[in-house]
Design a protein around this motif. Structure first.
Motif, PDB file in Angstrom:
ATOM      1  N   LEU A  85      10.673   9.203   4.721  1.00 32.53           N
ATOM      2  CA  LEU A  85      10.981   8.409   3.673  1.00 32.53           C
ATOM      3  C   LEU A  85       9.919   8.600   2.279  1.00 32.53           C
ATOM      4  N   HIS A  86      11.017   9.470   1.485  1.00 35.24           N
ATOM      5  CA  HIS A  86      10.149   9.625   0.310  1.00 35.24           C
ATOM      6  C   HIS A  86      10.349   8.799  -0.700  1.00 35.24           C
ATOM      7  N   THR A  87       9.467   8.561  -1.904  1.00 39.08           N
ATOM      8  CA  THR A  87       9.588   7.761  -2.771  1.00 39.08           C
ATOM      9  C   THR A  87      11.108   7.946  -3.718  1.00 39.08           C
ATOM     10  N   ALA A 134       0.879  -1.066   0.017  1.00 40.81           N
ATOM     11  CA  ALA A 134      -0.003   0.055   0.107  1.00 40.81           C
ATOM     12  C   ALA A 134       0.953   1.368   0.009  1.00 40.81           C
ATOM     13  N   LEU A 135       2.110   1.016   0.162  1.00 39.85           N
ATOM     14  CA  LEU A 135       2.963   2.293   0.138  1.00 39.85           C
ATOM     15  C   LEU A 135       3.580   2.524  -1.024  1.00 39.85           C
ATOM     16  N   THR A 163      19.257   8.049   0.423  1.00 37.49           N
ATOM     17  CA  THR A 163      19.861   9.138   0.272  1.00 37.49           C
ATOM     18  C   THR A 163      19.478  10.063   1.268  1.00 37.49           C
ATOM     19  N   ALA A 164      20.410  11.320   1.970  1.00 34.86           N
ATOM     20  CA  ALA A 164      20.184  12.348   2.991  1.00 34.86           C
ATOM     21  C   ALA A 164      19.705  13.601   2.122  1.00 34.86           C
ATOM     22  N   LEU A 214       7.407   8.631   8.469  1.00 30.83           N
ATOM     23  CA  LEU A 214       6.637   8.896   7.692  1.00 30.83           C
ATOM     24  C   LEU A 214       6.778   8.574   6.222  1.00 30.83           C
ATOM     25  N   VAL A 215       5.588   7.641   5.494  1.00 32.59           N
ATOM     26  CA  VAL A 215       5.965   6.942   4.391  1.00 32.59           C
ATOM     27  C   VAL A 215       4.851   7.458   3.388  1.00 32.59           C
TER      28      VAL A 215
END
Length: 229
Positions: A192-194, A72-73, A227-228, A95-96
């Motif tokens: 955490l971004h796509t 679902a993410l 990645t940061a 947060l996802v």
């Protein structure tokens, strides 16, 4: 078994409260603060004295539950592996992004706001016998809204004044001592971004030893990937 401290409950008592839908204050692994948890997100919010409909973290404390929510993410295989590490090894709140092309499982709805789901994964082994019975739980720091998170059983009793049960692990004595260990603070929250990019949403105990948020993110990327910034 009784909590062996006036005003507290043991594992059997916590099991009964959670089964009935009520919230419980539980200890987390040091240096995380104590948590306020329950099966009913409304009850968790109300115990914290905040709006019942406010979003609250989904406690992804079981591997099978994390696997079930993964599709679902809006994360690929590499990002899901990174999420696993951030939740279980780093014990962060994360947060996802929720995928827009599929219906998320109902358990994520109370944890989702504006397309982002809030997950927590820290788990203390002495709670295994309790947590394994409840695959769907919601969690937040154990404090009344506007007050600092509690870090000991005594602080939890004082903060909630008997209105919310407090789990205290009395045996062996090492467990009781661990619940009085000082130096706890709220968890760091990472977004955490796509694609695996990480940003700090809220500062906390995990990043405290690093000179700034970017340095902590670089540490995470070196340890786990992504990645940061």
């Amino acid at each position: 078994m009784n909590g062996a401290m006036p005003g507290t409950i043991g594992l059997d008592g916590a099991r009964a409260v959670l089964t009935a839908g009520g919230p419980v204050v539980v200890p987390h692994p040091w240096p995380l603060p104590f948590g306020l948890v329950g099966r009913d997100p409304r009850a968790v919010n109300e115990a914290k004295h905040r709006p019942a409909q406010q979003s609250v973290a989904f406690w992804a404390h079981r591997a099978d539950t994390r696997a079930d929510t993964g599709p679902a993410l809006a994360l690929g295989a590499a990002e899901l592996k990174l999420l696993e590490e951030l939740l279980t090894q780093e014990q962060l709140t994360v947060l996802v992004p929720v995928a827009t092309h599929r219906q998320p499982p109902p358990c994520l709805a109370p944890a989702t706001l504006d397309g982002w789901a809030l997950l927590f994964g820290g788990r203390w082994q002495p709670l295994d016998a309790l947590l394994d019975e409840f695959p769907v739980l919601y969690a937040t720091s154990a404090n009344l809204t506007g007050q600092p998170p509690v870090g000991t059983t005594e602080e939890a009793l004082a903060a909630f004044g008997g209105a919310t049960p407090v789990l205290h692990l009395a045996d062996p004595p090492e467990l009781a001592a661990e619940q009085r260990r000082p130096g706890r603070a709220s968890t760091t929250t990472v977004r955490l971004h796509t694609g695996g990019r990480m940003t700090v949403h809220r500062l906390g105990i995990q990043d405290a030893a690093h000179p700034d948020p970017d340095a902590y993110l670089r540490h995470l990327a070196a340890q786990y990937g992504g990645t940061a910034g």
